[in-house]
Design a protein around this motif. Structure first.
Motif, short mmCIF file in Angstrom:
data_model
loop_
_atom_site.label_atom_id
_atom_site.label_comp_id
_atom_site.label_asym_id
_atom_site.label_seq_id
_atom_site.Cartn_x
_atom_site.Cartn_y
_atom_site.Cartn_z
N SER A 134 -34.10 -38.85 69.64
CA SER A 134 -35.00 -39.76 70.30
C SER A 134 -34.29 -39.88 71.82
O SER A 134 -35.06 -40.69 72.61
N GLY A 135 -32.95 -39.75 71.79
CA GLY A 135 -32.40 -39.78 73.14
C GLY A 135 -32.51 -38.55 74.11
O GLY A 135 -31.76 -38.45 75.01
N GLY A 136 -33.39 -37.44 73.68
CA GLY A 136 -33.48 -36.17 74.28
C GLY A 136 -32.31 -35.36 74.06
O GLY A 136 -32.18 -34.22 74.93
N VAL A 137 -31.57 -35.49 73.22
CA VAL A 137 -30.38 -34.49 72.68
C VAL A 137 -30.86 -33.47 71.77
O VAL A 137 -31.51 -33.77 70.86
N VAL A 138 -30.56 -32.13 72.21
CA VAL A 138 -30.85 -31.21 71.34
C VAL A 138 -29.90 -31.00 69.95
O VAL A 138 -28.85 -30.67 70.00
N LEU A 139 -30.64 -31.30 68.83
CA LEU A 139 -30.05 -31.24 67.57
C LEU A 139 -29.75 -30.06 66.81
O LEU A 139 -29.07 -29.81 65.93
N GLY A 140 -30.74 -29.29 67.07
CA GLY A 140 -30.87 -27.93 66.44
C GLY A 140 -32.04 -27.09 66.99
O GLY A 140 -32.71 -27.34 68.04
N ILE A 141 -32.51 -26.35 66.19
CA ILE A 141 -33.66 -25.13 66.57
C ILE A 141 -34.28 -24.85 65.29
O ILE A 141 -33.82 -24.78 64.07
N VAL A 142 -35.68 -25.00 65.25
CA VAL A 142 -36.73 -24.53 64.26
C VAL A 142 -37.38 -23.30 64.72
O VAL A 142 -37.87 -23.33 65.88
N ALA A 143 -37.18 -22.02 63.87
CA ALA A 143 -37.60 -20.66 64.61
C ALA A 143 -38.43 -20.07 63.58
O ALA A 143 -37.94 -20.20 62.43
N MET A 144 -39.23 -19.22 63.94
CA MET A 144 -39.86 -17.98 63.23
C MET A 144 -39.36 -16.64 63.61
O MET A 144 -39.50 -16.78 65.02
N LEU A 145 -39.18 -16.18 62.68
CA LEU A 145 -38.59 -14.75 63.28
C LEU A 145 -39.33 -13.44 62.37
O LEU A 145 -39.96 -13.78 61.36
N ASP A 146 -39.21 -12.16 62.95
CA ASP A 146 -39.60 -10.99 61.94
C ASP A 146 -39.13 -9.84 62.78
O ASP A 146 -38.72 -9.79 63.93
N THR A 147 -39.14 -8.79 61.97
CA THR A 147 -38.65 -7.47 62.37
C THR A 147 -39.64 -6.60 63.15
O THR A 147 -39.19 -5.59 63.53
N SER A 148 -40.90 -7.01 63.30
CA SER A 148 -41.87 -6.31 63.82
C SER A 148 -42.35 -7.29 65.03
O SER A 148 -42.05 -8.27 65.13
N GLU A 149 -42.90 -6.45 66.08
CA GLU A 149 -43.54 -7.32 67.31
C GLU A 149 -44.76 -7.81 66.79
O GLU A 149 -45.83 -7.06 66.28
N LEU A 150 -45.06 -9.06 66.58
CA LEU A 150 -46.41 -9.84 66.16
C LEU A 150 -46.79 -10.72 67.31
O LEU A 150 -46.13 -11.06 68.10
N GLU A 151 -48.03 -10.83 67.30
CA GLU A 151 -48.40 -11.84 68.06
C GLU A 151 -48.40 -13.12 67.79
O GLU A 151 -48.47 -13.59 66.67
N ILE A 152 -48.07 -14.03 68.88
CA ILE A 152 -47.66 -15.43 68.82
C ILE A 152 -48.73 -16.33 69.22
O ILE A 152 -49.32 -16.25 70.19
N HIS A 153 -49.20 -17.03 68.17
CA HIS A 153 -50.37 -18.17 68.17
C HIS A 153 -49.83 -19.53 68.68
O HIS A 153 -49.00 -19.91 68.36
N GLU A 154 -50.87 -20.20 69.44
CA GLU A 154 -50.43 -21.32 70.04
C GLU A 154 -50.56 -22.28 68.78
O GLU A 154 -49.64 -23.29 68.57
N GLU A 155 -51.34 -21.95 67.87
CA GLU A 155 -51.46 -22.77 66.76
C GLU A 155 -50.14 -22.92 65.88
O GLU A 155 -49.59 -24.03 65.42
N ASP A 156 -49.10 -21.72 65.73
CA ASP A 156 -47.96 -21.68 65.19
C ASP A 156 -46.88 -22.59 66.10
O ASP A 156 -45.84 -23.00 65.40
N ILE A 157 -46.90 -22.37 67.49
CA ILE A 157 -45.96 -23.10 68.14
C ILE A 157 -46.20 -24.49 67.98
O ILE A 157 -45.19 -25.17 67.73
N LYS A 158 -47.32 -25.22 67.91
CA LYS A 158 -47.76 -26.46 67.50
C LYS A 158 -47.22 -26.79 66.29
O LYS A 158 -46.52 -27.87 66.22
#
Length: 756
Positions: free
Chosen positions: A510-534
């Motif tokens: 809530s104070g704008g401090v980075v607590l961590g990261i949520v990420a999705m990964l793959d061993t292939s080159e995949l198209e990244i959709h805006e819905e997934d980022i949301k």
């Protein structure tokens, strides 16, 4: 009367409306649940069946490769080259090794014979020259191995396979299926052939070996485990559709007929599907009530095999039928409960419904100061009170509802559980096959949850100064890359797992401090959709909420412990003990409990509950509690009552800490030999917490300075504790105490008393 009549009719209208709405909602939810379940069941079963076929396909490929390697060894035998060299020298002596043609031939016959003895899958091995004449041949008829005499050797020049094999390039092994009338209960026979050339590329002949593929039957045995669970047939067929291997099984349900007995080939068994099965592709086909899962194994340019599993559709959909029945019962139960509720309570709620309706309308217009007053003295009055409470709470939670609506509400005490659900959810709804939740604290970076290949790993520590972590932390923005392992070579995690597609979203407090990261990964080159980022952003907000909540709870626990200490200090001021005594004694007890392996939760409970051990002294008269001299017997009996009084003060609580505090108050003056008070408990009869607090309390009393005594030296106090082993104290607790002696000393120094 007219108004009463209208209300009477309205009761049934309300009941009917509730029933219709419930029926519509239940039908919609049930239909959606059934359609979704059916889709997922089909996907799950297709994945399971096709995965089993891939395993069988791999086993066959390994078996065939092994047989080909054995055949290639025959091509490199010295006698093979020696025979042709001596034969080119008019059948006399090999000019290289000085060995005659007959000697080379005998050696090769011996080698062929030994090869058949060791590997009993060979049926025939022949060495043929460029004219088609057999030079050496050894036959195996399952019982005897026979070297064919020179007079019985045949000329293969007119055989269809001879010219085909002679036209092959050197070092190319051709595999063909030679058994014409195939029996699926017997192993098929394959012919391995390879042309031989001299140093200038002229064809000198070829080696032909007929091999019994016994491994096909072994593959069928390994497939039996698959068949026991799901009735059906497993088959392997050649490019013409003839069965090489075929298994048969019945349906598991009692009384059902077995699947039809297999016919001679795929064309007669699956006339409408044989083209697709033999097309060289893979997939699932439907024929009436049957489902056929199939794939193709290519062994050589001219030889391919079709591998498949045939079962009934109702076997595949068996889990769906169970779900359908369960869903029907659930919907029926909901409808029955709804109808009963509407009939029984509609009349009672009509008297107050107008007030509630008016209040709801005001709230819907944004008037959050609305209150409803119902004085029916029943559940409706509670409902009205609850409505007022809800409106009051709504004012403070309106801004949070949007975030909770996006993610849903999942209550848990462990944020790591939420992290596991987050990574599993990401993989289930996106095209990425891996996902992580990382926690960043100061200079440390820990992967809390890592989903890969259906499993979740925890506690992977990584350097916090490696990209893309630093890029996300510094910019507090989304990081996405299609070739992450190359873009961030310094990150060992991305490099180890060969990550290409990477999308990371910062978890901001809530104070704008980075607590961590949520990420999705793959061993292939995949198209990244805006819905997934949301989606990642929504999940990142949830993780921030969980981690901040965890921090708040820990802070509340610390404040609670301090509050307990300060409240108990008020009671301790009536005695000569100091507030530091509570700090020392509780931390002594926690250190001993931890050494004894009582578990993190129990250690924390002892830490919180220990300071309340002498709370009963608050009820002891001052003339006894503060008496400077020795107590007489009557006064001593009154003093000993503080344990019972403490138990009564702390008793009746539902909290775990308070329950444990009650036990400690009652038993911390019991002795191991049974001479303690108030009950004279002995040995294991004394609860573990009471035994631990006993030694912690005595040790602190010995080492603490009081107006009426000096503090014992550490060595003297330790000696007294050791002397009490087996009499005053539990020997195991004493051993644990001395095992953490260094920690005890540190606690004593940290919380030492101020000068009196």
């Amino acid at each position: 009367m007219q108004a009463a009549k209208k209300i009477f009719k309205l009761k049934y209208k309300v009941a009917l409306l509730v029933l219709v709405v419930s029926l519509s909602c239940a039908g919609a939810i049930g239909s959606f649940a059934y359609i979704t379940a059916r889709h997922h069941v089909h996907e799950m079963m297709e994945f399971e069946y096709m995965g089993s076929l891939y395993k069988i396909k791999q086993l066959i490929q390994v078996h065939m490769n092994h047989m080909e390697e054995g055949f290639r060894l025959l091509l490199r035998l010295p006698p093979v080259s020696g025979i042709f060299r001596s034969r080119n020298n008019n059948g006399l002596i090999d000019p290289v090794d000085k060995i005659t043609f007959q000697q080379w031939k005998q050696q090769l016959e011996t080698i062929f014979r030994n090869e058949m003895l060791i590997k009993n899958h060979y049926i025939r091995i022949s060495l043929i020259d460029a004219t088609g004449m057999e030079l050496v041949r050894v036959d195996h008829d399952n019982e005897n191995i026979r070297v064919v005499p020179e007079g019985e050797l045949e000329n293969a020049f007119l055989q269809p396979y001879f010219m085909k094999f002679m036209e092959m390039s050197e070092n190319i092994v051709d595999i063909s299926l030679i058994q014409q009338d195939l029996d699926p209960q017997q192993p098929p026979v394959f012919r391995y052939a390879a042309a031989l050339s001299d140093s200038v590329g002229r064809k000198r002949g070829l080696i032909v070996a007929d091999v019994r593929a016994q491994g096909f039957l072994d593959v069928k045995k390994r497939f039996d485990v698959f068949q026991i669970k799901d009735a059906g047939r497993f088959f392997i067929a050649d490019a013409k559709g003839a069965f090489l291997s075929l298994s048969q099984d019945q349906l598991p349900e009692t009384g059902n007929t077995p699947l039809p007995i297999a016919k001679t080939n795929l064309k007669s068994e699956y006339p409408e599907l044989v083209t697709e099965i033999l097309s060289g592709q893979e997939g699932v086909l439907f024929s009436g009530e049957r489902e056929i899962f199939y794939t193709t194994l290519r062994l050589s340019p001219t030889l391919s095999l079709a591998i498949g599993f045939d079962t009934l559709r109702r076997v595949v959909e068996a889990p769906l039928r169970q779900f359908k029945n369960f869903l029907g019962y659930v919907i029926l139960g909901i409808l029955c409960m709804t109808w009963s509720f509407s009939v029984l309570f509609a009349r009672r709620i009509l008297d107050s419904i107008h007030r509630l309706h008016s209040a709801i309308r005001r709230v819907s217009r944004g008037d959050l100061e609305t209150n409803v007053h119902i004085t029916s003295r029943d559940e409706l009055q509670i409902l009205g009170s609850g409505f007022n409470t809800m409106v009051h709470a709504l004012k403070g939670k309106t801004n949070r509802l949007t975030g909770l609506y996006d993610l849903g509400v999942h209550i848990t005490k462990d944020p790591n559980n939420i992290a596991d659900k987050v990574v599993a959810f990401i993989v289930s709804v996106t095209s990425h096959r891996m996902a992580t939740v990382e926690r960043i604290r100061d200079s440390s970076r820990t992967i809390v949850s890592f989903f890969k290949q259906g499993g979740i790993m925890h506690g992977i520590n990584l350097p916090a100064n490696a990209p893309p972590c630093t890029e996300i932390s510094q910019n507090q923005n989304i990081c996405r890359h299609s070739r992450a392992a190359e873009a961030f070579p310094a990150d060992p995690f991305l490099r180890e797992h060969s990550i290409l597609s990477y999308v990371g979203v910062p978890v901001l407090s809530s104070g704008g401090v980075v607590l961590g990261i949520v990420a999705m990964l793959d061993t292939s080159e995949l198209e990244i959709h805006e819905e997934d980022i949301k989606l990642l952003c929504t999940l990142a907000r949830r993780m921030a909420f969980e981690w901040e909540t965890e921090a708040y709870i820990n802070e509340i626990k610390e404040v609670s412990l301090e509050t307990i200490h300060r409240l108990l200090l008020a009671a301790e001021y009536r005695d000569e003990d100091t507030g530091a005594h509570l700090q020392r004694m509780s931390h002594y007890a926690a250190a001993i409990a931890n050494q004894m392996g009582l578990g993190k939760k129990m250690v924390e409970a002892i830490l919180y509950a220990a300071p309340m051990h002498d709370v009963g002294k608050i009820a002891v008269p001052d003339d006894i509690l503060l008496k400077p001299g020795k107590l007489d017997p009557l006064e001593w009996e009154t003093m000993k009552q503080h344990t019972i009084l403490g138990g009564k003060i702390l008793g009746g609580s539902r909290g775990e800490f308070m329950k444990l505090a009650e036990v400690i108050a009652l038993t911390h003056h019991e002795r191991w030999d049974g001479t303690g008070y108030p009950k004279g408990l002995q040995g294991e009869e004394i609860p573990p917490a009471g035994r631990i607090i006993a030694i912690a309390d005595v040790f602190d009393a010995l080492t603490s300075k009081r107006p009426y005594k000096k503090a014992f030296a550490l060595e003297a106090a330790l000696t007294i504790i050791q002397e009490g082993r087996g009499t005053h104290f539990d020997p195991k607790v004493v051993d644990a105490f001395f095992a953490v002696q260094d920690e005890i000393v540190l606690i004593m120094e940290k919380y030492k008393d101020a000068d009196l």
